[in-house]
Scaffold this active site. Structure first.
Site, PDB file in Angstrom:
ATOM      1  N   ASP A  12       0.749  -1.434   0.176  1.00  0.00           N
ATOM      2  CA  ASP A  12       0.433  -0.587  -0.075  1.00  0.00           C
ATOM      3  C   ASP A  12       1.123   1.236   0.329  1.00  0.00           C
ATOM      4  O   ASP A  12       0.379   1.655   0.882  1.00  0.00           O
ATOM      5  CB  ASP A  12      -1.172   0.357   1.239  1.00  0.00           C
ATOM      6  CG  ASP A  12      -2.250  -1.334   1.444  1.00  0.00           C
ATOM      7  OD1 ASP A  12      -2.200  -1.552   0.155  1.00  0.00           O
ATOM      8  OD2 ASP A  12      -2.166  -1.976   1.767  1.00  0.00           O
ATOM      9  N   LYS A  15       2.111   2.585  -5.510  1.00  0.00           N
ATOM     10  CA  LYS A  15       2.837   2.028  -6.416  1.00  0.00           C
ATOM     11  C   LYS A  15       1.827   2.493  -7.705  1.00  0.00           C
ATOM     12  O   LYS A  15       3.356   2.384  -8.649  1.00  0.00           O
ATOM     13  CB  LYS A  15       3.095   0.016  -6.587  1.00  0.00           C
ATOM     14  CG  LYS A  15       4.051  -0.801  -5.419  1.00  0.00           C
ATOM     15  CD  LYS A  15       3.977  -1.351  -5.126  1.00  0.00           C
ATOM     16  CE  LYS A  15       3.141  -2.713  -4.301  1.00  0.00           C
ATOM     17  NZ  LYS A  15       2.566  -1.965  -3.007  1.00  0.00           N
ATOM     18  N   GLY A  16       0.809   1.899  -7.798  1.00  0.00           N
ATOM     19  CA  GLY A  16       0.163   2.056  -9.233  1.00  0.00           C
ATOM     20  C   GLY A  16      -0.186   3.278  -9.374  1.00  0.00           C
ATOM     21  O   GLY A  16       0.285   3.241 -10.840  1.00  0.00           O
ATOM     22  N   ASN A  37      -4.880 -10.572  -3.972  1.00  0.00           N
ATOM     23  CA  ASN A  37      -4.587  -9.902  -2.900  1.00  0.00           C
ATOM     24  C   ASN A  37      -4.275  -8.032  -2.937  1.00  0.00           C
ATOM     25  O   ASN A  37      -4.236  -8.117  -1.782  1.00  0.00           O
ATOM     26  CB  ASN A  37      -4.109 -10.453  -1.741  1.00  0.00           C
ATOM     27  CG  ASN A  37      -2.471 -10.366  -2.019  1.00  0.00           C
ATOM     28  OD1 ASN A  37      -2.200 -10.803  -3.630  1.00  0.00           O
ATOM     29  ND2 ASN A  37      -1.676 -11.255  -2.046  1.00  0.00           N
ATOM     30  N   GLY A  39      -4.609  -4.151  -4.423  1.00  0.00           N
ATOM     31  CA  GLY A  39      -5.295  -3.138  -4.333  1.00  0.00           C
ATOM     32  C   GLY A  39      -4.538  -2.267  -4.926  1.00  0.00           C
ATOM     33  O   GLY A  39      -4.067  -1.223  -4.558  1.00  0.00           O
ATOM     34  N   HIS A  40      -4.504  -2.211  -6.398  1.00  0.00           N
ATOM     35  CA  HIS A  40      -4.508  -0.862  -6.516  1.00  0.00           C
ATOM     36  C   HIS A  40      -5.663   0.132  -7.464  1.00  0.00           C
ATOM     37  O   HIS A  40      -6.105  -0.057  -8.654  1.00  0.00           O
ATOM     38  CB  HIS A  40      -3.991  -1.223  -8.334  1.00  0.00           C
ATOM     39  CG  HIS A  40      -2.695  -2.245  -8.673  1.00  0.00           C
ATOM     40  ND1 HIS A  40      -1.543  -1.982  -8.197  1.00  0.00           N
ATOM     41  CD2 HIS A  40      -2.538  -3.231  -8.336  1.00  0.00           C
ATOM     42  CE1 HIS A  40      -0.837  -2.350  -7.885  1.00  0.00           C
ATOM     43  NE2 HIS A  40      -0.995  -3.535  -8.563  1.00  0.00           N
ATOM     44  N   GLN A 232       2.442  -5.517  -3.129  1.00  0.00           N
ATOM     45  CA  GLN A 232       2.561  -6.293  -2.056  1.00  0.00           C
ATOM     46  C   GLN A 232       3.843  -4.696  -1.387  1.00  0.00           C
ATOM     47  O   GLN A 232       3.982  -4.302  -2.173  1.00  0.00           O
ATOM     48  CB  GLN A 232       2.407  -7.493  -1.023  1.00  0.00           C
ATOM     49  CG  GLN A 232       1.349  -7.788  -1.179  1.00  0.00           C
ATOM     50  CD  GLN A 232       0.691  -8.319  -2.554  1.00  0.00           C
ATOM     51  OE1 GLN A 232       1.185  -9.642  -2.744  1.00  0.00           O
ATOM     52  NE2 GLN A 232      -0.329  -8.581  -2.573  1.00  0.00           N
ATOM     53  N   THR A 247       3.018 -12.110   3.417  1.00  0.00           N
ATOM     54  CA  THR A 247       2.256 -12.711   2.291  1.00  0.00           C
ATOM     55  C   THR A 247       2.685 -13.746   2.029  1.00  0.00           C
ATOM     56  O   THR A 247       4.142 -14.120   2.477  1.00  0.00           O
ATOM     57  CB  THR A 247       2.199 -11.913   0.917  1.00  0.00           C
ATOM     58  OG1 THR A 247       0.962 -12.975  -0.124  1.00  0.00           O
ATOM     59  CG2 THR A 247       2.366 -11.611   0.391  1.00  0.00           C
ATOM     60  N   THR A 314      -7.549  -1.508   0.067  1.00  0.00           N
ATOM     61  CA  THR A 314      -8.738  -1.226  -1.309  1.00  0.00           C
ATOM     62  C   THR A 314      -9.324  -2.738  -1.148  1.00  0.00           C
ATOM     63  O   THR A 314     -10.047  -2.476  -2.343  1.00  0.00           O
ATOM     64  CB  THR A 314      -6.902  -1.251  -2.677  1.00  0.00           C
ATOM     65  OG1 THR A 314      -6.244  -0.231  -1.534  1.00  0.00           O
ATOM     66  CG2 THR A 314      -8.429  -0.930  -3.186  1.00  0.00           C
ATOM     67  N   GLY A 317     -11.646  -3.337   2.577  1.00  0.00           N
ATOM     68  CA  GLY A 317     -12.021  -1.617   3.644  1.00  0.00           C
ATOM     69  C   GLY A 317     -11.035  -1.889   5.361  1.00  0.00           C
ATOM     70  O   GLY A 317     -12.305  -1.297   5.372  1.00  0.00           O
TER      71      GLY A 317
HETATM   72  P1  IMP Z   1      -2.487 -13.073   1.663  1.00  0.00           P
HETATM   73  O1  IMP Z   1      -1.420 -11.790   1.654  1.00  0.00           O
HETATM   74  O2  IMP Z   1      -3.753 -12.529   1.777  1.00  0.00           O
HETATM   75  O3  IMP Z   1      -2.138 -14.516   2.075  1.00  0.00           O
HETATM   76  O4  IMP Z   1      -2.235 -11.641   3.632  1.00  0.00           O
HETATM   77  C1  IMP Z   1      -0.973 -11.890   4.215  1.00  0.00           C
HETATM   78  C2  IMP Z   1      -0.757 -10.360   4.876  1.00  0.00           C
HETATM   79  O5  IMP Z   1       0.087  -9.953   3.781  1.00  0.00           O
HETATM   80  C3  IMP Z   1      -1.627  -9.735   5.452  1.00  0.00           C
HETATM   81  O6  IMP Z   1      -1.308  -9.730   6.496  1.00  0.00           O
HETATM   82  C4  IMP Z   1      -1.997  -9.101   4.683  1.00  0.00           C
HETATM   83  O7  IMP Z   1      -2.958  -7.609   5.281  1.00  0.00           O
HETATM   84  C5  IMP Z   1      -0.860  -9.129   3.581  1.00  0.00           C
HETATM   85  N1  IMP Z   1      -1.412  -8.303   2.081  1.00  0.00           N
HETATM   86  C6  IMP Z   1      -1.166  -9.196   1.521  1.00  0.00           C
HETATM   87  N2  IMP Z   1      -2.435  -8.540   0.451  1.00  0.00           N
HETATM   88  C7  IMP Z   1      -1.331  -6.929   0.566  1.00  0.00           C
HETATM   89  C8  IMP Z   1      -1.833  -6.300  -0.160  1.00  0.00           C
HETATM   90  O8  IMP Z   1      -1.921  -5.573  -1.330  1.00  0.00           O
HETATM   91  N3  IMP Z   1      -1.237  -4.626   0.815  1.00  0.00           N
HETATM   92  C9  IMP Z   1      -0.741  -4.995   2.630  1.00  0.00           C
HETATM   93  N4  IMP Z   1      -0.800  -5.612   2.760  1.00  0.00           N
HETATM   94  C10 IMP Z   1      -1.140  -6.440   2.063  1.00  0.00           C
END
Ligand code: IMP
Length: 448
Positions: A12, A15-16, A37, A39-40, A232, A247, A314, A317
């Protein structure tokens, strides 16, 4: 020429916007890890596009590739593509045949495993998209890949092997009564076969699958410009992040090679740009040494930054946790990624505060550390050594965007120079608002 864009912190970082700006000079935009996972939010011509899987370059008429390091939920993919088409765009997206597929049982298991872990404070606060369970199956060699969707016999065989195991896990380990739950279809081989075969037909009829390494290397030798879009961030990388609150993939620059099939020597000759947010935000669980949550006034400050910076997930929420910039985290990111430049976002969000601090170092067991310890437990024991900066006032950021870097408040420039010096990397861009026009661009990595 290749440019790889990587999150320097916890995801977050915005980057987008940079991918969108520099993607204008790219012919192909590649994602190399993660799935829906990410969000852009990309704003273009006043229209906001929310994407979680499709590479954001696809909005600007580039070829978007989801590399073999990605995990792909076809339902999300087609939803996003159909929505973009309804908005009048014609996205060209290709999927690596080696990429793994997220199935409904992965999402179910993500949810129940997180719940089970929460008793031991081990839940990562996942997005619930089935990311971890899909990478587990990849490593366990029982995954289903995009290429398998194109061949009904292989798809059937793979499902017949994997699904009974997943069902047993859900039922016998986690005590889910699959048959009498809302998740019965997620563990039903016939249902899964019919649905995923149809996805395979669509992928085939729209010629969407490629041998990604070959496809991208041919583009590269054919003089196309490639932009690798990390999702991420470095501190939630499965190898270099705050395990287990991470992640399940490698957002770091090395992942760009492994997750796309383009050689590390090619990616290493290009630019690697780190995206930094001017403070910290975090959606998941785990320690956060510079978190603003100790006192009422810190919490008020965190609320202010959260609201002003729009710090709500994103994808989910969820309100994000907020902290001061963590410099040991950024030094760690610089080393692990070998940044050739950085972009610092959200500098406008800090305007008008009474005080601005940075976690310059950590204190741990009476010692001062300039970078992150390797275990998350030790990281959680770190006390930040704060460094204060003179605050800067709110200014007309639109005018700054027009006039350029020198029009930025002097104190903000001092803050930016500090970050650049500590990371031993030049600043390529500064984000001063969410829109594409609200970025001060100093350099274009494609022109280095
Ligand atoms: P997962 O990727 O859904 O398995 O989540 C694993 C960890 O990565 C959690 O702490 C999520 O909140 C975090 N995470 C996954 N995708 C994002 C992202 O795009 N931005 C920020 N944190 C992320």
């Amino acid at each position: 020429m290749t440019v790889t864009i990587v999150g320097s912190q916890l995801g977050d970082e915005g980057k987008g916007a940079l991918v969108d700006i520099w993607g204008g000079d790219a012919d192909v935009v590649v994602r190399y890890q993660g799935g829906d996972n990410a969000g852009h939010t990309v704003v273009q011509d006043g229209t906001e596009y929310k994407l979680s899987l499709v590479p954001s370059g696809a909005i600007r008429g580039k070829v978007g590739v989801l590399g073999n390091g990605c995990v792909i939920n076809p339902e999300t993919l087609f939803d996003e593509l159909d929505t973009l088409r309804d908005q009048g765009l014609e996205p060209d997206v290709r999927l690596a045949r080696r990429a793994h597929v997220i199935l409904p049982y992965h999402r179910v298991l993500d949810g129940i495993e997180e719940e089970a872990k929460s008793d031991d404070d081990l839940a990562a606060g996942t997005t619930g998209r089935g990311i971890g369970p899909t990478y587990e199956d990849k490593a366990g060699r029982r995954g289903i890949r995009v290429g398998d969707l194109l061949d009904p016999d292989v798809l059937r065989d793979r499902l017949e092997y994997a699904v009974p195991q997943k069902r047993a896990l859900a039922e016998e380990i986690y005590g889910l009564d699959v048959e009498n739950s809302e998740h019965a279809d997620a563990f039903d081989i016939d249902h899964l076969f019919a649905t995923y075969r149809e996805y395979g037909e669509r992928l085939k009829s729209e010629s969407m699958t490629v041998n990604a390494g070959e496809f991208l290397s041919d583009k590269h030798t054919g003089d196309d410009e490639l932009l690798f879009e990390g999702a991420q961030g470095t501190s939630i990388d499965i190898d270099h992040g705050i395990y287990p609150y991470v992640t399940s993939s490698n957002p770091t620059a090395g992942g760009a090679a492994v997750g796309s099939g383009v050689a590390p020597t090619v990616i290493g000759q290009g630019e690697v740009v780190g995206i930094v947010k001017a403070y910290l935000s975090r959606v998941g669980t785990g320690p956060l040494p510079t978190e603003l949550d100790g006192t009422d006034s810190e919490e008020e400050l965190a609320d202010f930054i959260r609201e002003k910076g729009g710090e709500f997930g994103t994808v989910t929420g969820r309100p994000r946790r907020i902290g001061w910039l963590d410099m040991p985290m950024l030094r760690h990111a610089s080393r692990a990624n070998g940044f050739t430049g950085i972009a610092v976002n959200h500098i406008d969000v800090l305007a008008g505060l009474d005080e601005i601090n940075v976690g310059h170092a950590y204190e741990l067991d009476g010692e001062e550390l300039l970078t992150m310890p390797a275990t998350t437990e030790r990281w959680g024991d770190c006390e930040p050594v704060l460094k204060s900066f003179e605050p800067w006032d709110e200014v007309d950021w639109t005018a700054v965007a027009e006039e350029g870097y020198e029009a930025m408040p002097a104190n903000a420039r001092e803050y930016l120079d500090y970050i650049s010096d500590e990371m031993s990397t030049p600043i390529y861009a500064v984000g001063i608002g969410p829109g594409r026009d609200e970025t001060v661009v100093l350099d274009n990595p494609f022109e280095q």
